[in-house]
Design a protein around this motif. Structure first.
Motif, PDB file in Angstrom:
ATOM      1  N   GLU A  67       0.968  -1.166   0.022  1.00  0.00           N
ATOM      2  CA  GLU A  67       0.072   0.004   0.007  1.00  0.00           C
ATOM      3  C   GLU A  67       0.692   1.277  -0.003  1.00  0.00           C
ATOM      4  N   ASP A  68       1.839   1.292   0.722  1.00  0.00           N
ATOM      5  CA  ASP A  68       3.027   2.278   0.908  1.00  0.00           C
ATOM      6  C   ASP A  68       3.593   2.657  -0.607  1.00  0.00           C
ATOM      7  N   LYS A  69       4.093   1.495  -1.110  1.00  0.00           N
ATOM      8  CA  LYS A  69       4.390   1.592  -2.522  1.00  0.00           C
ATOM      9  C   LYS A  69       3.244   1.967  -3.355  1.00  0.00           C
ATOM     10  N   PHE A  70       2.307   1.448  -3.516  1.00  0.00           N
ATOM     11  CA  PHE A  70       1.050   2.149  -4.297  1.00  0.00           C
ATOM     12  C   PHE A  70       0.972   3.750  -4.001  1.00  0.00           C
ATOM     13  N   ALA A  71       0.929   4.055  -2.832  1.00  0.00           N
ATOM     14  CA  ALA A  71       0.722   5.344  -2.805  1.00  0.00           C
ATOM     15  C   ALA A  71       1.600   6.186  -3.114  1.00  0.00           C
ATOM     16  N   ARG A  72       2.897   5.940  -3.238  1.00  0.00           N
ATOM     17  CA  ARG A  72       4.116   6.579  -3.666  1.00  0.00           C
ATOM     18  C   ARG A  72       3.830   6.498  -5.105  1.00  0.00           C
ATOM     19  N   SER A  73       3.613   5.536  -5.763  1.00  0.00           N
ATOM     20  CA  SER A  73       3.540   5.526  -7.243  1.00  0.00           C
ATOM     21  C   SER A  73       2.060   6.372  -7.647  1.00  0.00           C
ATOM     22  N   ALA A  74       1.088   6.243  -6.730  1.00  0.00           N
ATOM     23  CA  ALA A  74      -0.256   7.251  -7.271  1.00  0.00           C
ATOM     24  C   ALA A  74       0.387   8.312  -7.038  1.00  0.00           C
ATOM     25  N   ASP A  75       1.195   9.076  -5.975  1.00  0.00           N
ATOM     26  CA  ASP A  75       1.438  10.426  -5.960  1.00  0.00           C
ATOM     27  C   ASP A  75       2.216  10.963  -7.275  1.00  0.00           C
ATOM     28  N   ALA A  76       3.195  10.041  -7.507  1.00  0.00           N
ATOM     29  CA  ALA A  76       4.209  10.236  -8.825  1.00  0.00           C
ATOM     30  C   ALA A  76       3.198  10.226  -9.999  1.00  0.00           C
ATOM     31  N   THR A  77       2.341   9.349 -10.183  1.00  0.00           N
ATOM     32  CA  THR A  77       1.338   9.334 -11.117  1.00  0.00           C
ATOM     33  C   THR A  77       0.349  10.487 -11.203  1.00  0.00           C
ATOM     34  N   CYS A 139      -9.403  -4.838 -10.019  1.00  0.00           N
ATOM     35  CA  CYS A 139      -8.837  -5.913  -9.607  1.00  0.00           C
ATOM     36  C   CYS A 139      -8.714  -5.781  -8.095  1.00  0.00           C
ATOM     37  N   GLY A 140      -9.470  -4.937  -7.562  1.00  0.00           N
ATOM     38  CA  GLY A 140      -9.817  -4.932  -5.928  1.00  0.00           C
ATOM     39  C   GLY A 140      -8.398  -4.244  -5.420  1.00  0.00           C
ATOM     40  N   GLY A 141      -7.925  -3.221  -6.018  1.00  0.00           N
ATOM     41  CA  GLY A 141      -6.714  -2.259  -5.428  1.00  0.00           C
ATOM     42  C   GLY A 141      -7.609  -1.669  -4.209  1.00  0.00           C
ATOM     43  N   SER A 142      -7.490  -1.900  -3.121  1.00  0.00           N
ATOM     44  CA  SER A 142      -8.114  -1.083  -2.132  1.00  0.00           C
ATOM     45  C   SER A 142      -8.287   0.226  -2.193  1.00  0.00           C
ATOM     46  N   GLY A 143      -9.070   0.633  -2.807  1.00  0.00           N
ATOM     47  CA  GLY A 143      -9.398   2.165  -2.847  1.00  0.00           C
ATOM     48  C   GLY A 143      -8.155   3.088  -3.820  1.00  0.00           C
ATOM     49  N   SER A 144      -7.525   2.047  -4.669  1.00  0.00           N
ATOM     50  CA  SER A 144      -6.455   2.906  -5.674  1.00  0.00           C
ATOM     51  C   SER A 144      -7.156   3.802  -6.549  1.00  0.00           C
ATOM     52  N   ALA A 145      -8.080   3.408  -7.001  1.00  0.00           N
ATOM     53  CA  ALA A 145      -8.697   4.435  -8.183  1.00  0.00           C
ATOM     54  C   ALA A 145      -9.020   5.763  -7.488  1.00  0.00           C
ATOM     55  N   SER A 146      -9.467   5.617  -6.346  1.00  0.00           N
ATOM     56  CA  SER A 146      -9.971   6.916  -5.803  1.00  0.00           C
ATOM     57  C   SER A 146      -8.869   7.694  -5.273  1.00  0.00           C
ATOM     58  N   TYR A 147      -7.798   7.092  -4.890  1.00  0.00           N
ATOM     59  CA  TYR A 147      -6.477   7.568  -4.504  1.00  0.00           C
ATOM     60  C   TYR A 147      -5.652   8.014  -5.652  1.00  0.00           C
ATOM     61  N   VAL A 148      -5.615   7.567  -6.631  1.00  0.00           N
ATOM     62  CA  VAL A 148      -4.999   8.287  -7.870  1.00  0.00           C
ATOM     63  C   VAL A 148      -5.626   9.331  -8.376  1.00  0.00           C
ATOM     64  N   HIS A 149      -7.196   9.438  -8.239  1.00  0.00           N
ATOM     65  CA  HIS A 149      -7.752  10.624  -8.451  1.00  0.00           C
ATOM     66  C   HIS A 149      -7.800  11.690  -7.268  1.00  0.00           C
ATOM     67  N   GLY A 150      -7.002  11.694  -6.377  1.00  0.00           N
ATOM     68  CA  GLY A 150      -6.909  12.591  -5.274  1.00  0.00           C
ATOM     69  C   GLY A 150      -7.754  12.255  -3.955  1.00  0.00           C
ATOM     70  N   GLU A 151      -8.374  11.313  -4.074  1.00  0.00           N
ATOM     71  CA  GLU A 151      -9.325  10.984  -2.712  1.00  0.00           C
ATOM     72  C   GLU A 151      -8.295  10.169  -1.629  1.00  0.00           C
ATOM     73  N   SER A 152      -8.411  10.769  -0.313  1.00  0.00           N
ATOM     74  CA  SER A 152      -7.620   9.941   0.575  1.00  0.00           C
ATOM     75  C   SER A 152      -8.028   8.657   1.205  1.00  0.00           C
ATOM     76  N   TRP A 153      -7.389   7.721   1.062  1.00  0.00           N
ATOM     77  CA  TRP A 153      -7.774   6.413   1.665  1.00  0.00           C
ATOM     78  C   TRP A 153      -8.235   6.536   3.250  1.00  0.00           C
ATOM     79  N   THR A 154      -7.961   7.562   3.777  1.00  0.00           N
ATOM     80  CA  THR A 154      -8.380   7.358   5.061  1.00  0.00           C
ATOM     81  C   THR A 154      -9.668   7.849   5.316  1.00  0.00           C
ATOM     82  N   LYS A 155     -10.443   8.782   4.492  1.00  0.00           N
ATOM     83  CA  LYS A 155     -11.745   9.062   4.462  1.00  0.00           C
ATOM     84  C   LYS A 155     -12.525   7.757   4.245  1.00  0.00           C
ATOM     85  N   LYS A 156     -13.714   7.559   4.982  1.00  0.00           N
ATOM     86  CA  LYS A 156     -14.354   6.451   4.725  1.00  0.00           C
ATOM     87  C   LYS A 156     -15.897   6.800   5.109  1.00  0.00           C
TER      88      LYS A 156
END
Length: 156
Positions: A67-77, A139-156
């Motif tokens: 998740e940390d690596k995905f978050a960093r790659s999402a930020d870079a993306t 593919c079930g990336g836990s909140g990955s699409a919303s994270y890429v589009h600028g939404e925080s994972w911590t918001k639920k």
């Protein structure tokens, strides 16, 4: 005669009592063995739960790393998408999308061709990143699409 009968009855009574005691002893021994077996099984289940807890903890560490690596790659993306948008706006302002101007630039030293290629590559990358985000989300990336589009994972 009566005395013999009484003696026989007493002997039979003692025999019955002895057999009942033996039977009760066997039942108690069986129950004790069953209780020991249940106790062993409980300990085995307890060990399984401990092992399972350790496995879950190890996997959670791995999940956290992913998740940390995905978050960093999402930020870079996201930063890359911002750069693509800036380049797109800049290219539209300069008119690189206008074919006539591109052809003139091609004849005048090739600078326009390079810029056009860069624009097309950035445009393609922009579309590819969006598609990748959709695929990861599907593919079930836990909140990955919303994270890429600028939404925080911590918001639920």
């Amino acid at each position: 005669n009566q005395q013999k009968q009484q003696q026989q009855q007493q002997q039979q009574s003692l025999l019955v009592q002895q057999r009942e005691e033996e039977y009760a002893l066997k039942v108690m021994q069986q129950r004790e063995a069953e209780l020991r077996d249940i106790n062993r099984q409980i300990h085995a289940v307890n060990e399984i739960y401990k092992d399972l807890g350790e496995v879950v903890e190890q996997q959670q560490e791995q999940i956290d790393e992913v998740e940390d690596k995905f978050a960093r790659s999402a930020d870079a993306t996201r930063r890359g998408l911002e750069q693509i948008d800036k380049a797109k706006v800049k290219s539209e302002r300069k008119g690189w999308r206008n074919k006539g101007k591109t052809e003139e630039k091609e004849k005048g030293g090739g600078v326009g061709v390079d810029k056009r290629k860069q624009y097309l590559l950035l445009h393609l990358l922009s579309r590819s990143v969006s598609e990748v985000a959709k695929i990861v989300s599907a593919c079930g990336g836990s909140g990955s699409a919303s994270y890429v589009h600028g939404e925080s994972w911590t918001k639920k």
